[in-house]
Design a protein around this motif. Structure first.
Motif, PDB file in Angstrom:
ATOM      1  N   ALA A 179      44.682  42.977  43.027  1.00 42.32           N
ATOM      2  CA  ALA A 179      43.306  43.430  42.809  1.00 42.32           C
ATOM      3  C   ALA A 179      42.519  42.441  41.963  1.00 42.32           C
ATOM      4  O   ALA A 179      41.311  42.249  42.169  1.00 42.32           O
ATOM      5  CB  ALA A 179      43.318  44.801  42.130  1.00 42.32           C
ATOM      6  N   TRP A 180      43.176  41.815  41.022  1.00 45.16           N
ATOM      7  CA  TRP A 180      42.488  40.890  40.124  1.00 45.16           C
ATOM      8  C   TRP A 180      42.406  39.460  40.686  1.00 45.16           C
ATOM      9  O   TRP A 180      41.397  38.779  40.500  1.00 45.16           O
ATOM     10  CB  TRP A 180      43.190  40.850  38.767  1.00 45.16           C
ATOM     11  CG  TRP A 180      42.819  41.992  37.875  1.00 45.16           C
ATOM     12  CD1 TRP A 180      43.505  43.161  37.697  1.00 45.16           C
ATOM     13  CD2 TRP A 180      41.660  42.085  37.033  1.00 45.16           C
ATOM     14  NE1 TRP A 180      42.858  43.976  36.793  1.00 45.16           N
ATOM     15  CE2 TRP A 180      41.726  43.340  36.375  1.00 45.16           C
ATOM     16  CE3 TRP A 180      40.588  41.241  36.769  1.00 45.16           C
ATOM     17  CZ2 TRP A 180      40.735  43.753  35.477  1.00 45.16           C
ATOM     18  CZ3 TRP A 180      39.605  41.661  35.878  1.00 45.16           C
ATOM     19  CH2 TRP A 180      39.690  42.901  35.247  1.00 45.16           C
ATOM     20  N   TYR A 181      43.468  39.015  41.363  1.00 44.57           N
ATOM     21  CA  TYR A 181      43.544  37.592  41.704  1.00 44.57           C
ATOM     22  C   TYR A 181      43.776  37.307  43.185  1.00 44.57           C
ATOM     23  O   TYR A 181      43.669  36.162  43.605  1.00 44.57           O
ATOM     24  CB  TYR A 181      44.659  36.918  40.889  1.00 44.57           C
ATOM     25  CG  TYR A 181      44.534  37.168  39.411  1.00 44.57           C
ATOM     26  CD1 TYR A 181      43.480  36.607  38.685  1.00 44.57           C
ATOM     27  CD2 TYR A 181      45.432  37.988  38.737  1.00 44.57           C
ATOM     28  CE1 TYR A 181      43.343  36.848  37.327  1.00 44.57           C
ATOM     29  CE2 TYR A 181      45.303  38.231  37.377  1.00 44.57           C
ATOM     30  CZ  TYR A 181      44.255  37.674  36.683  1.00 44.57           C
ATOM     31  OH  TYR A 181      44.110  37.915  35.333  1.00 44.57           O
ATOM     32  N   GLY A 182      44.110  38.320  43.975  1.00 45.30           N
ATOM     33  CA  GLY A 182      44.388  38.089  45.380  1.00 45.30           C
ATOM     34  C   GLY A 182      43.145  38.148  46.241  1.00 45.30           C
ATOM     35  O   GLY A 182      42.084  38.602  45.812  1.00 45.30           O
ATOM     36  N   VAL A 183      43.267  37.696  47.472  1.00 44.76           N
ATOM     37  CA  VAL A 183      42.201  37.823  48.460  1.00 44.76           C
ATOM     38  C   VAL A 183      42.811  38.343  49.753  1.00 44.76           C
ATOM     39  O   VAL A 183      43.999  38.145  50.022  1.00 44.76           O
ATOM     40  CB  VAL A 183      41.478  36.476  48.727  1.00 44.76           C
ATOM     41  CG1 VAL A 183      40.766  35.980  47.481  1.00 44.76           C
ATOM     42  CG2 VAL A 183      42.459  35.426  49.238  1.00 44.76           C
ATOM     43  N   GLY A 184      41.984  39.018  50.536  1.00 43.82           N
ATOM     44  CA  GLY A 184      42.460  39.527  51.810  1.00 43.82           C
ATOM     45  C   GLY A 184      43.440  40.674  51.642  1.00 43.82           C
ATOM     46  O   GLY A 184      43.482  41.348  50.614  1.00 43.82           O
ATOM     47  N   GLU A 185      44.249  40.896  52.655  1.00 39.02           N
ATOM     48  CA  GLU A 185      45.245  41.960  52.630  1.00 39.02           C
ATOM     49  C   GLU A 185      46.448  41.541  51.786  1.00 39.02           C
ATOM     50  O   GLU A 185      46.777  40.356  51.714  1.00 39.02           O
ATOM     51  CB  GLU A 185      45.703  42.289  54.053  1.00 39.02           C
ATOM     52  CG  GLU A 185      44.619  42.900  54.924  1.00 39.02           C
ATOM     53  CD  GLU A 185      44.128  44.227  54.376  1.00 39.02           C
ATOM     54  OE1 GLU A 185      44.971  45.061  53.989  1.00 39.02           O
ATOM     55  OE2 GLU A 185      42.885  44.417  54.328  1.00 39.02           O
ATOM     56  N   PRO A 186      47.114  42.494  51.161  1.00 38.03           N
ATOM     57  CA  PRO A 186      48.311  42.156  50.379  1.00 38.03           C
ATOM     58  C   PRO A 186      49.397  41.557  51.269  1.00 38.03           C
ATOM     59  O   PRO A 186      49.444  41.819  52.484  1.00 38.03           O
ATOM     60  CB  PRO A 186      48.762  43.506  49.804  1.00 38.03           C
ATOM     61  CG  PRO A 186      47.562  44.384  49.886  1.00 38.03           C
ATOM     62  CD  PRO A 186      46.789  43.923  51.089  1.00 38.03           C
ATOM     63  N   ASP A 187      50.274  40.779  50.672  1.00 35.85           N
ATOM     64  CA  ASP A 187      51.413  40.201  51.381  1.00 35.85           C
ATOM     65  C   ASP A 187      52.207  41.315  52.070  1.00 35.85           C
ATOM     66  O   ASP A 187      52.613  42.291  51.429  1.00 35.85           O
ATOM     67  CB  ASP A 187      52.297  39.453  50.386  1.00 35.85           C
ATOM     68  CG  ASP A 187      53.575  38.947  51.012  1.00 35.85           C
ATOM     69  OD1 ASP A 187      53.496  38.067  51.876  1.00 35.85           O
ATOM     70  OD2 ASP A 187      54.657  39.465  50.636  1.00 35.85           O
ATOM     71  N   SER A 188      52.418  41.183  53.370  1.00 38.49           N
ATOM     72  CA  SER A 188      53.023  42.271  54.148  1.00 38.49           C
ATOM     73  C   SER A 188      54.466  42.553  53.727  1.00 38.49           C
ATOM     74  O   SER A 188      54.891  43.719  53.691  1.00 38.49           O
ATOM     75  CB  SER A 188      52.974  41.941  55.642  1.00 38.49           C
ATOM     76  OG  SER A 188      53.653  40.721  55.923  1.00 38.49           O
ATOM     77  N   ALA A 217      42.576  49.813  37.768  1.00 40.29           N
ATOM     78  CA  ALA A 217      41.271  50.460  37.945  1.00 40.29           C
ATOM     79  C   ALA A 217      40.135  49.601  37.417  1.00 40.29           C
ATOM     80  O   ALA A 217      38.994  49.735  37.863  1.00 40.29           O
ATOM     81  CB  ALA A 217      41.259  51.818  37.248  1.00 40.29           C
ATOM     82  N   ALA A 218      40.414  48.706  36.474  1.00 43.13           N
ATOM     83  CA  ALA A 218      39.372  47.880  35.867  1.00 43.13           C
ATOM     84  C   ALA A 218      38.961  46.691  36.733  1.00 43.13           C
ATOM     85  O   ALA A 218      37.948  46.044  36.459  1.00 43.13           O
ATOM     86  CB  ALA A 218      39.837  47.372  34.502  1.00 43.13           C
ATOM     87  N   ALA A 219      39.706  46.387  37.779  1.00 41.20           N
ATOM     88  CA  ALA A 219      39.426  45.219  38.614  1.00 41.20           C
ATOM     89  C   ALA A 219      38.233  45.451  39.532  1.00 41.20           C
ATOM     90  O   ALA A 219      37.954  46.578  39.944  1.00 41.20           O
ATOM     91  CB  ALA A 219      40.656  44.866  39.444  1.00 41.20           C
ATOM     92  N   ASP A 220      37.547  44.381  39.888  1.00 37.58           N
ATOM     93  CA  ASP A 220      36.422  44.487  40.824  1.00 37.58           C
ATOM     94  C   ASP A 220      36.884  44.978  42.196  1.00 37.58           C
ATOM     95  O   ASP A 220      36.119  45.632  42.916  1.00 37.58           O
ATOM     96  CB  ASP A 220      35.727  43.133  40.977  1.00 37.58           C
ATOM     97  CG  ASP A 220      34.863  42.788  39.774  1.00 37.58           C
ATOM     98  OD1 ASP A 220      34.603  43.690  38.953  1.00 37.58           O
ATOM     99  OD2 ASP A 220      34.456  41.618  39.658  1.00 37.58           O
ATOM    100  N   ASN A 221      38.111  44.649  42.566  1.00 37.08           N
ATOM    101  CA  ASN A 221      38.645  45.065  43.865  1.00 37.08           C
ATOM    102  C   ASN A 221      39.534  46.296  43.742  1.00 37.08           C
ATOM    103  O   ASN A 221      40.423  46.527  44.572  1.00 37.08           O
ATOM    104  CB  ASN A 221      39.432  43.914  44.503  1.00 37.08           C
ATOM    105  CG  ASN A 221      38.538  42.759  44.898  1.00 37.08           C
ATOM    106  OD1 ASN A 221      37.407  42.961  45.346  1.00 37.08           O
ATOM    107  ND2 ASN A 221      39.022  41.542  44.726  1.00 37.08           N
ATOM    108  N   ALA A 222      39.283  47.091  42.707  1.00 40.47           N
ATOM    109  CA  ALA A 222      40.121  48.268  42.467  1.00 40.47           C
ATOM    110  C   ALA A 222      40.045  49.280  43.599  1.00 40.47           C
ATOM    111  O   ALA A 222      41.031  49.949  43.917  1.00 40.47           O
ATOM    112  CB  ALA A 222      39.711  48.931  41.156  1.00 40.47           C
ATOM    113  N   GLY A 223      38.885  49.417  44.225  1.00 44.82           N
ATOM    114  CA  GLY A 223      38.741  50.388  45.296  1.00 44.82           C
ATOM    115  C   GLY A 223      39.724  50.133  46.420  1.00 44.82           C
ATOM    116  O   GLY A 223      40.439  51.041  46.865  1.00 44.82           O
ATOM    117  N   ALA A 224      39.792  48.884  46.870  1.00 42.66           N
ATOM    118  CA  ALA A 224      40.718  48.527  47.941  1.00 42.66           C
ATOM    119  C   ALA A 224      42.155  48.696  47.489  1.00 42.66           C
ATOM    120  O   ALA A 224      43.013  49.162  48.249  1.00 42.66           O
ATOM    121  CB  ALA A 224      40.466  47.089  48.391  1.00 42.66           C
ATOM    122  N   ALA A 225      42.446  48.330  46.228  1.00 43.08           N
ATOM    123  CA  ALA A 225      43.820  48.413  45.717  1.00 43.08           C
ATOM    124  C   ALA A 225      44.333  49.843  45.736  1.00 43.08           C
ATOM    125  O   ALA A 225      45.457  50.117  46.174  1.00 43.08           O
ATOM    126  CB  ALA A 225      43.887  47.847  44.303  1.00 43.08           C
TER     127      ALA A 225
END
Length: 416
Positions: A179-188, A217-225
């Motif tokens: 959520a903090w440092y990744g991009v795209g979908e998580p590693d499968s 929850a504090a990350a900008d991408n928390a919703g997706a996480a």
């Protein structure tokens, strides 16, 4: 792999206290390197808050060296090879190179080593197994961390199942780091391992789960996480009460788009639909502080009418009775719950007015009430509250004559 003095200009690396700790650890022929998050974040251009150091000195020897230089040492985890150096400007967590001897799902029995690659192999993710010398030279013992970091790919080191079985908290860390440092979908591969081993999360302490949930929850991408955690069956294990991910995602978007300060505990509250008893049960399981428990409970259960079209009188009344923090929490939840989607200006205006509003002081005193003929005892409090309620409805008038007249009317009608 290494990059010559790549981080040499990093401000945190050149601080006097940082240099003093690193020089001290290397003063008797030992080696010390920065490791983990500080190296990762520095290479990504992200803020560096915590500085972790790995060394081939034993905890006892590191403590002796640091203490001799006047640096305070706290034995925060001697059994696992960790001490904390406390300086006027920072705390440095210093851990001896180690390998896991036996894992228990929550922690491991370790043995110290002088093998940097062996130390790297026991860590969680490839991007966290990067080291840097005091001069800023970066080392990638596994030969994978730099490439994964560049691609912002969060990947377990070696066998994902094995890494998770060593410490089931790594399941939550996988989603948090992504959520903090990744991009795209998580590693499968990592995602499948997390889903398959999710029942192991039940053996973790509430405190450890709470901390990871709030950090994620504090990350900008928390919703997706959190959506990914729910889809993998993980959220139902650690936070089955999370029935309002729709509101949570909207709140995350609002805070990101409006550049608001993130409040993790409010984000957590936005996922929930609990009464006071439900919040108390959750707070006990996650070991929330009393302050956080009360904040969540009030945000979810306060009955004050909060809508985007509050009048100034309604706004002032709500702020006076609720206080600024609860009012703003309710506004944020109301905004996140607003399905219309076109009232952003009104919601933002309410927050701005809350920040600029100064709570007025009710000018009526006990002495004034006694002087009006109210006897000592509970009647003073009753009259005080009744006049205050009128004063609030009058939008906090500062006309002392009107307040006294109201006091007299209440006294005449209810005392004599």
């Amino acid at each position: 792999m290494s990059a010559e003095k790549e981080l040499a200009r990093a401000s945190w690396l050149n601080e006097a206290d940082t240099r003093a700790v690193m020089e001290t650890l290397a003063s008797d022929g030992g080696t010390a390197r920065f490791v983990g998050g500080c190296v990762r974040n520095a290479l990504l251009g992200e803020p560096v808050l915590d500085i972790d150091i790995a060394t081939n000195e034993t905890p006892e020897r590191a403590s002796v060296l640091l203490t001799a230089k006047g640096i305070k040492v706290v034995p925060t985890g001697i059994a696992h090879g960790t001490v904390t150096a406390v300086t006027p400007t920072r705390h440095f967590e210093i851990t001896t190179l180690r390998v896991d001897v036996k894992s228990h799902g929550r922690h491991a029995d370790v043995a110290f080593t002088e093998d940097w690659q062996a130390d790297a192999e026991r860590r969680d993710f490839t991007m966290n197994a990067l080291y840097a010398d005091a001069d800023g030279t970066v080392h990638d013992p596994l030969g994978q961390g730099r490439a994964d970091l560049k691609a912002r790919r969060v990947r377990f080191i070696g066998d994902a199942d094995a890494r998770i079985r060593e410490d089931y908290l790594r399941i939550l860390r996988f989603f948090r780091i992504h959520a903090w440092y990744g991009v795209g979908e998580p590693d499968s591969t990592g995602l499948k391992a997390c889903a398959d081993l999710r029942e192991g999360l039940r053996q973790l302490s509430g405190e450890r789960v709470r901390d990871e949930l709030l950090k994620t929850a504090a990350a900008d991408n928390a919703g997706a996480a959190f959506r990914q955690m729910a889809a993998a069956g993980i959220l139902s294990v650690v936070l089955p009460e999370a029935s309002r991910l729709d509101r949570f995602e909207k709140l995350v978007d609002i805070e990101a788009n409006q550049l608001f300060t993130v409040t993790p505990i409010l984000r957590l509250a936005s996922m929930l639909d609990l009464d006071e008893t439900g919040v108390a049960v959750l707070a006990e399981r996650l070991r929330l502080s009393n302050k956080d428990r009360d904040r969540v409970s009030k945000a979810l259960n306060d009955k004050t009418k909060i809508v985007s079209y509050l009048s100034m009188r309604e706004l002032h009344r709500a702020l006076y009775l609720m206080g600024s923090e609860l009012f703003k929490d309710r506004v944020m939840l109301g905004w996140a719950n607003d399905r219309k989607g076109h009232n952003a200006f009104q919601w933002r205006a309410l927050l701005a007015m809350a920040d600029s509003w100064t709570k007025p002081e009710f000018p009526l005193t006990g002495a004034m009430i006694k002087a009006a003929g109210v006897p000592e005892g509970p009647e003073i409090g009753r009259v005080w509250r009744e006049v205050e309620e009128w004063w609030i409805d009058a939008d906090f008038t500062d006309d002392e004559f009107s307040i006294i007249e109201r006091l007299k009317a209440v006294v005449q009608a209810t005392i004599y």
